[in-house]
Enzyme design. Structure first.
Site, PDB file in Angstrom:
ATOM      1  N   ASP A   1       5.019  -0.184  -3.882  1.00 50.02           N
ATOM      2  CA  ASP A   1       5.735  -1.453  -4.003  1.00 50.02           C
ATOM      3  C   ASP A   1       6.910  -1.422  -3.025  1.00 50.02           C
ATOM      4  OD1 ASP A   1       6.865  -3.836  -4.852  1.00 50.02           O
ATOM      5  OD2 ASP A   1       7.948  -2.889  -6.510  1.00 50.02           O
ATOM      6  N   VAL A   2       6.741  -2.073  -1.876  1.00 45.52           N
ATOM      7  CA  VAL A   2       7.776  -2.076  -0.844  1.00 45.52           C
ATOM      8  C   VAL A   2       8.699  -3.266  -1.095  1.00 45.52           C
ATOM      9  CG1 VAL A   2       8.275  -2.082   1.623  1.00 45.52           C
ATOM     10  CG2 VAL A   2       6.147  -1.056   0.788  1.00 45.52           C
TER      11      VAL A   2
ATOM     12  N   THR B   1      15.089  -3.081  -1.203  1.00 47.53           N
ATOM     13  CA  THR B   1      15.995  -1.937  -1.311  1.00 47.53           C
ATOM     14  C   THR B   1      15.238  -0.615  -1.209  1.00 47.53           C
ATOM     15  OG1 THR B   1      17.507  -3.196  -2.713  1.00 47.53           O
ATOM     16  CG2 THR B   1      17.738  -0.807  -2.740  1.00 47.53           C
TER      17      THR B   1
ATOM     18  N   ASP C   1       5.080  -8.576  -5.388  1.00 48.21           N
ATOM     19  CA  ASP C   1       5.600  -7.850  -6.552  1.00 48.21           C
ATOM     20  C   ASP C   1       5.609  -8.739  -7.792  1.00 48.21           C
ATOM     21  OD1 ASP C   1       7.560  -9.439  -5.338  1.00 48.21           O
ATOM     22  OD2 ASP C   1       9.198  -8.131  -5.932  1.00 48.21           O
TER      23      ASP C   1
END
Length: 256
Positions: A8-9, A12, A111
């Protein structure tokens, strides 16, 4: 051993999870530094595998969610070079049971799609997923699996930083809920304004969402800062920091 790697990029951190079946075996993160190159991310990724004695050959499927376009090709290359497989890249249409019912489904963050998948799969009820990340997001999913809409506000850390965007030195402001809303110093004043203010924001948003849905809507919290505001805990049926990773796992299991 057949394991699933989910990535999950976010804005932050890039968060990694390794699943064996439904069990999350490993969970680690690398800063999503947009100015860094491929070598930076590959080195830290390989370092984690080495330190934890993990075998690349055990990873048989990879699911990638990225809301940072400059980093997406870097992680796709990393997966291809290390594991020799193409990742499953999450988009609005990837999970048949979820229908993204907004003006342009391609605008929704992958996401948030994962959050919706996890919440719907587990509860199959009207629900709102409140994700306390770089942004504070509210993703509303109906009992039939339709993503009805999303609300976005600055995240807690983002809000603190915004106060000092033109200041040379950012004071150290721990994200801790103070007992009093009457700040007696700069740090206390910021904690009171941001944390107690966000408590009201979250409660008000959940209430308004429930009104729009006719009163029937459970709330689920996720994200790294989901436990910070303790007075909100009673609003949620579940506080699950790994909800996004679980959604990515479910998506991975649904793909051939």
């Amino acid at each position: 051993m057949s394991n699933l790697l989910v990535i999950d990029v976010g804005n932050t951190d890039a968060v990694f999870g390794i699943f064996e079946g439904t069990e999350l075996l490993h969970n680690f993160r690398i800063k999503s530094l947009k100015d860094e190159n491929y070598v930076f991310f590959e080195y830290r990724f390989r370092q984690y595998f080495l330190e934890n004695r993990l075998r690349y050959a055990d990873i048989t499927k990879v699911v990638l969610s990225s809301v940072v376009p400059p980093l997406t090709p870097i992680f796709k290359s990393l997966i291809k070079n290390i594991f020799g497989i193409e990742p499953i890249v999450v988009n609005a249409y990837i999970f048949p049971s979820i229908e993204v019912s907004i003006d342009n489904p391609n605008e929704i963050g992958s996401d948030l799609v994962a959050n919706a998948v996890a919440a719907f799969t587990k509860y199959k009820r009207n629900c709102v997923v409140v994700d306390f990340g770089t942004a504070l997001t509210f993703t509303v999913v109906s009992e039939t699996g339709k993503v009805l809409g999303v609300s976005i506000a600055p995240g807690l850390r983002t809000a603190v930083k915004a106060l000092f965007s033109n200041t040379a030195q950012l004071p150290d402001v721990p994200l801790e809920l103070p007992e009093s809303v009457l700040g007696k110093n700069t740090v206390h004043a910021i904690q009171a304004g941001i944390l107690w203010g966000y408590e009201g924001l979250v409660k008000n948003m959940i209430q308004k969402i429930r009104i729009e849905l006719g009163g029937d809507c459970i709330a689920i919290a996720t994200g790294g800062l989901s436990s910070i505001i303790s007075t909100l805990h009673g609003e949620f049926v579940e506080i699950n920091r790994e909800l996004t990773l679980e959604g990515l796992r479910i998506i991975g299991e649904s793909q051939p």
